[in-house]
Scaffold this motif. Structure first.
Motif, PDB file in Angstrom:
ATOM      1  N   ARG A 129      41.333  43.643  41.557  1.00 36.23           N
ATOM      2  CA  ARG A 129      40.641  43.249  40.325  1.00 36.23           C
ATOM      3  C   ARG A 129      39.142  43.086  40.590  1.00 36.23           C
ATOM      4  N   ASP A 179      38.414  42.041  32.096  1.00 39.56           N
ATOM      5  CA  ASP A 179      39.641  41.310  32.399  1.00 39.56           C
ATOM      6  C   ASP A 179      40.795  41.826  31.540  1.00 39.56           C
ATOM      7  N   GLU A 180      40.502  42.215  30.313  1.00 39.60           N
ATOM      8  CA  GLU A 180      41.555  42.734  29.440  1.00 39.60           C
ATOM      9  C   GLU A 180      42.140  44.020  30.008  1.00 39.60           C
ATOM     10  N   THR A 209      44.631  43.498  32.970  1.00 44.92           N
ATOM     11  CA  THR A 209      45.784  42.629  32.735  1.00 44.92           C
ATOM     12  C   THR A 209      46.891  43.415  32.056  1.00 44.92           C
TER      13      THR A 209
END
Length: 236
Positions: free
Chosen positions: A219, A230-231, A234
């Motif tokens: 990440r 971040d979206e 995930t």
């Protein structure tokens, strides 16, 4: 004037379609998209059928040119015949009608979400993460789409700066992702990015599955190198 004995060769799409018309044979081809060689016993367990039945199906797929076999001692293994077959299977899966299947456990639901997010697509990455990487490389100017996908000079410099190397000249193509219904990067560049990510432990392969797990280190790396959000990092 043509003679009645004159013949011309043309593709027999019906014969190819017949190879994949059986659900067990189709399931075998999807499983083999992980790029590994499988035994008939392993594939039989996957489909819940007898090994002898699996062997019969595999013989048809080998004869039809979709699979190749190799021998290791007394053991017989099968794999997809070549990258072109893998690309065809992935493309067909993306265009196939979706069928609703029961998800009977939390484990099954998690596995489906994991496969959708990141999975092996023969020699490169597939799933939502792969689509996000493709979008990010485009936004950063590493890919040009004017005449189809092509690596730009900035993209070549980025590969060098990131220590991503290829064994062959840069080769860029795309696969239509069957879960996202969008294009993800394929070809030599995609394979090099994927293998680098695995070598650096940004991605970890799940044992006995096509699932690929994104690590915390990964990440951080994808945020740093491609500015992924971040979206995008995930699983949904």
């Amino acid at each position: 004037m043509s003679s009645p004995d004159t013949h011309a060769d043309e593709p027999d799409l019906a014969a190819l379609g017949a190879l994949l018309a059986d659900r067990n044979r189709a399931a075998f081809c999807l499983a083999l998209l992980d790029g590994r060689a499988w035994t008939a016993t392993e594939l039989a367990q996957l489909a819940g059928i007898a090994p002898s039945t699996a062997t019969s199906h595999l013989n048809r797929l080998v004869t039809g040119g979709l699979l190749a076999e190799e021998r290791k001692g007394r053991h017989r293994y099968v794999r997809l015949a070549d990258p072109a077959v893998a690309e065809m299977i992935e493309a067909l899966a993306a265009r196939a009608p979706q069928q609703r299947v029961p998800v009977r456990s939390l484990v099954a639901a998690r596995r489906h979400r994991a496969v959708t997010f990141a999975r092996i697509c023969y020699d490169h990455l597939g799933g939502a993460l792969s689509v996000a990487i493709t979008d990010a490389m485009t936004e950063q100017g590493y890919l040009d789409w004017e005449f189809g996908p092509a690596l730009t000079p900035s993209g070549a410099a980025w590969l060098t700066d990131t220590d991503i190397t290829e064994e062959t000249a840069p080769h860029v193509r795309t696969c239509l992702d069957w879960t996202e219904r969008r294009l993800h990067l394929a070809g030599g560049v995609a394979a090099a990015v994927f293998h680098h990510a695995v070598d650096k432990s940004w991605l970890v392969l799940a044992e006995g599955s096509r699932v690929v797990r994104l690590t915390d280190q990964g990440r951080d790396a994808f945020r740093r190198h491609l500015h992924l959000t971040d979206e995008a990092l995930t699983a949904r």
